[in-house]
Design an enzyme around this catalytic site. Structure first.
Site, PDB file in Angstrom:
ATOM      1  N   LYS A  80      -6.963  78.427  71.484  1.00  0.00           N
ATOM      2  CA  LYS A  80      -6.986  79.725  70.795  1.00  0.00           C
ATOM      3  C   LYS A  80      -7.070  79.495  69.283  1.00  0.00           C
ATOM      4  O   LYS A  80      -6.418  78.588  68.757  1.00  0.00           O
ATOM      5  CB  LYS A  80      -5.725  80.512  71.161  1.00  0.00           C
ATOM      6  CG  LYS A  80      -5.715  81.956  70.692  1.00  0.00           C
ATOM      7  CD  LYS A  80      -4.428  82.654  71.121  1.00  0.00           C
ATOM      8  CE  LYS A  80      -4.399  84.112  70.686  1.00  0.00           C
ATOM      9  NZ  LYS A  80      -3.125  84.775  71.054  1.00  0.00           N
ATOM     10  N   SER A 155      -3.800  89.485  72.816  1.00  0.00           N
ATOM     11  CA  SER A 155      -4.773  88.997  71.878  1.00  0.00           C
ATOM     12  C   SER A 155      -5.578  87.796  72.379  1.00  0.00           C
ATOM     13  O   SER A 155      -6.661  87.531  71.886  1.00  0.00           O
ATOM     14  CB  SER A 155      -4.080  88.596  70.577  1.00  0.00           C
ATOM     15  OG  SER A 155      -3.220  87.489  70.799  1.00  0.00           O
ATOM     16  N   SER A 179       0.415  88.346  74.814  1.00  0.00           N
ATOM     17  CA  SER A 179      -0.953  87.898  74.514  1.00  0.00           C
ATOM     18  C   SER A 179      -1.466  86.745  75.368  1.00  0.00           C
ATOM     19  O   SER A 179      -2.656  86.422  75.320  1.00  0.00           O
ATOM     20  CB  SER A 179      -1.066  87.512  73.038  1.00  0.00           C
ATOM     21  OG  SER A 179      -1.050  88.651  72.230  1.00  0.00           O
TER      22      SER A 179
END
Lengths: 503, 99
Positions: A80, A155, A179
């Site tokens: 990420k 997210s 997330s």
């Protein structure tokens, strides 16, 4: 071997050791798949083909020379974009960091490199991890591989979509209010938020420091456990890092798959079922509860009355901490500078106006308000008290049961654009995942089927007390095993092939 | 409890160093006001007898030995700076003409 990109991490490990496949082949399969489908999915913000192939070649060479290698050596992984990577651009999904090259690696990235895992690239996310859909990314949204018109969650929608689109077998996520878990639920993948402090946050771009936690994303519970053991463990460079030994999560996953759940006490959280949850989500959740019973678990209902206040507390604590953490984007040491020739105060105002998106601006202003003189006790102070009440609810519940379960999210994946201008509605997506972050306890989401009304994945959330993350894996692997037997394959084998792509 | 009006949002944005134009203020103040009204709910249960929790896992006094360790070189630290000069970050002027 065909369709190398569909193999689990464990299957790749087995194929490497039996000589049926090389790391270069696995890495090339990932890169080929990204070239084929990522134009439509947009899971990646940056792909490092050269670096990944170089790492893979080195592993193959060492394996051929008979050198001893870490278990996951040669298995490709995505990271990420909230973790800094030396020499690879890192943006946290924000335009304010466009083109920034970090001068160091996050501890988690160092551990992936020490585990000899080729890092394929950086995955898309909502700006500074603020969002539940990736629509708040400064670089355009990620699309859900199950239906490209729908959100992949957020997210960490990029990491989850990279797994569901069979681009990589493993990915790293971060979870401040859901997330990792919510994107896992809406993409039919597995995601784990470890206990607060279990994984180092050194080099992780901070959102809300009392809530953030890094964790593994995978297509199976067992694969998630393998990655968990690579990234977890004490780091002296993170003062909030837990000093204890990492719980035996791989052993727990194997035990759950083999021995079932005889004697395990499972609590269904009364406040996180029923009203407000989509009918197909409720239906699959109830079936999963029956499966847990069939596996030997003793299922009861427990009540956590303070959870009704969790969302409100979260949207005070998070913006307060974020408004402080994001003060560092001031145009001085790195990132964007919009200079109109005025004083630094004007340059900062113009830079932050141009570099931040609407959701980031909303939360910084909200946090500035909650922390300001005259409002502190009423807002931030009250939210911290709610946090105590939520911890007490969990404490009481875990006195009676070993793990808690709920649906991971109230609905399946919604359509891109549907909630982007309605922040309060968007916030409700995390209603079931937020309590774990407020209390610091670990949580997992795993797929439990498709909602009949829309054919989209539904996730089950498992929660355990702090420091016993292994319980998530035992229960998760047992349930996953039973469901995979019913489905004759993982849920992802039912995903529609991506348009124009041979699968 | 007061909602966030347009003037208050403008004041807060200035404190947070985010320039907002009139259109931004119109859009954000309505949304922020609705969010503040919703989160004010925490006050219903935050009674004086409940202690506050600031950190989920209690920890205290995390120390490390005070030893010299490798750190970023000056070159690396300045490499991503919007402007640098003579080994330092170069910043816009701090004070305006009238200050």
């Amino acid at each position: 071997m065909r369709n190398l990109n569909r193999l689990t991490a464990q299957a790749m490990v087995d194929a490497f050791s039996s000589g049926k496949m090389t790391s270069v082949q696995a890495t090339e399969a990932a890169l080929d798949r990204i070239a084929q489908v990522d134009g439509a999915v947009h899971a990646f913000l940056h792909v490092d083909a050269e670096g990944a192939l170089e790492a893979a070649e080195a592993v193959d060479k060492d394996r051929a020379a008979g050198k001893s290698l870490p278990l996951l050596a040669g298995v490709p992984v995505a990271v990420k974009d909230v973790l800094v990577t030396k020499g690879l651009p890192t943006t946290a999904g924000s335009r304010i960091l466009e083109g920034w090259m970090p001068p160091y690696d996050a501890t988690v990235v160092e551990r992936l490199k020490a585990a000899r895992m080729p890092i394929i690239g950086k995955t898309n996310m909502d700006e500074f991890a603020m969002g539940s859909s990736t629509e708040h990314s400064g670089y355009g949204p990620t699309h859900n591989p199950w239906d490209l018109d729908r959100i992949p969650g957020g997210s960490g929608g990029g990491s989850a979509a990279s797994l569901a689109a069979f681009e990589v077998p493993l990915a790293i996520g971060s979870d401040t209010g859901g997330s990792i878990r919510q994107p896992a639920a809406v993409t039919g993948t597995v995601g784990v938020k470890p206990t607060y402090g279990a994984v180092s946050r050194y080099g992780v771009i901070a959102l809300a420091s009392s809530l953030d936690q890094v964790g593994p994303c995978a297509r199976t519970v067992h694969d998630a456990a393998l990655l968990h053991e690579v990234i977890a463990g004490h780091d002296p460079r993170d003062a909030t890092s837990l000093p204890e030994a990492v719980p035996p999560v791989v052993t727990a996953a194997n035990r759950g798959r083999q021995d079932g759940l005889e004697g395990v006490r499972v609590g269904v959280i009364k406040e996180l079922t029923g009203e407000g949850f989509q009918s197909g989500v409720r239906q699959r959740f109830e079936e999963a509860i029956h499966q847990l019973s069939s596996l030997g678990a003793k299922v009861t209902e427990v009540s956590c009355p303070s959870f009704a206040y969790a969302l409100a507390a979260y949207y005070l604590i998070l913006p307060s901490e974020a408004s402080s953490n994001l003060a560092k984007y001031d145009s001085v040491r790195f990132g964007l500078r919009v200079d109109d020739g005025g004083t630094i105060e004007r340059v900062m105002g113009a830079t932050r106006a141009a570099g931040f998106g609407d959701e980031v601006k909303r939360r910084i202003i909200l946090g500035t308000y909650a922390l300001s003189a005259g409002y502190y006790d009423a807002y931030y102070g009250s939210a911290q008290k709610v946090r105590t009440l939520i911890q007490r609810d969990f404490g009481e519940a875990f006195g009676a049961v070993d793990v808690l379960v709920s649906p991971t999210c109230p609905t399946t994946a919604f359509r891109l654009g549907e909630q982007v201008d309605d922040p309060l509605t968007m916030y409700l997506n995390d209603i079931a995942t937020i309590p774990a972050n407020l209390a610091g306890i670990p949580g997992m989401s795993l797929p439990i089927g498709l909602a009949p009304e829309d054919g989209l994945p539904v996730g089950l959330q498992i929660l355990a007390p702090a420091r016993v993350d292994d319980r998530l894996y035992r229960v998760g692997a047992a349930l996953e095993g039973a469901l995979v037997d019913v489905w004759a394959g993982t849920l992802l084998t039912q995903a529609p092939p991506l348009e124009g792509v041979p699968v | 409890m007061a909602s966030l009006d347009r003037a208050e949002v403008a004041r807060l944005a200035a404190l947070a160093r985010i320039d907002l134009d009139d259109r931004d203020l119109d859009r954000l103040s309505g949304q922020l006001s609705a969010i503040v009204d919703a989160v004010a709910k925490v006050q219903e249960v935050a009674t004086p007898d409940v202690p506050a929790t600031s950190h989920p896992i209690p920890m205290s006094n995390v120390h490390r030995p005070d030893e010299v360790r490798p750190s970023l070189s000056q070159e690396d630290a300045l490499a991503a700076a919007p402007a640098a000069e003579s080994g330092r970050f170069r910043v816009p002027q701090i004070l305006g003409e009238e200050a």
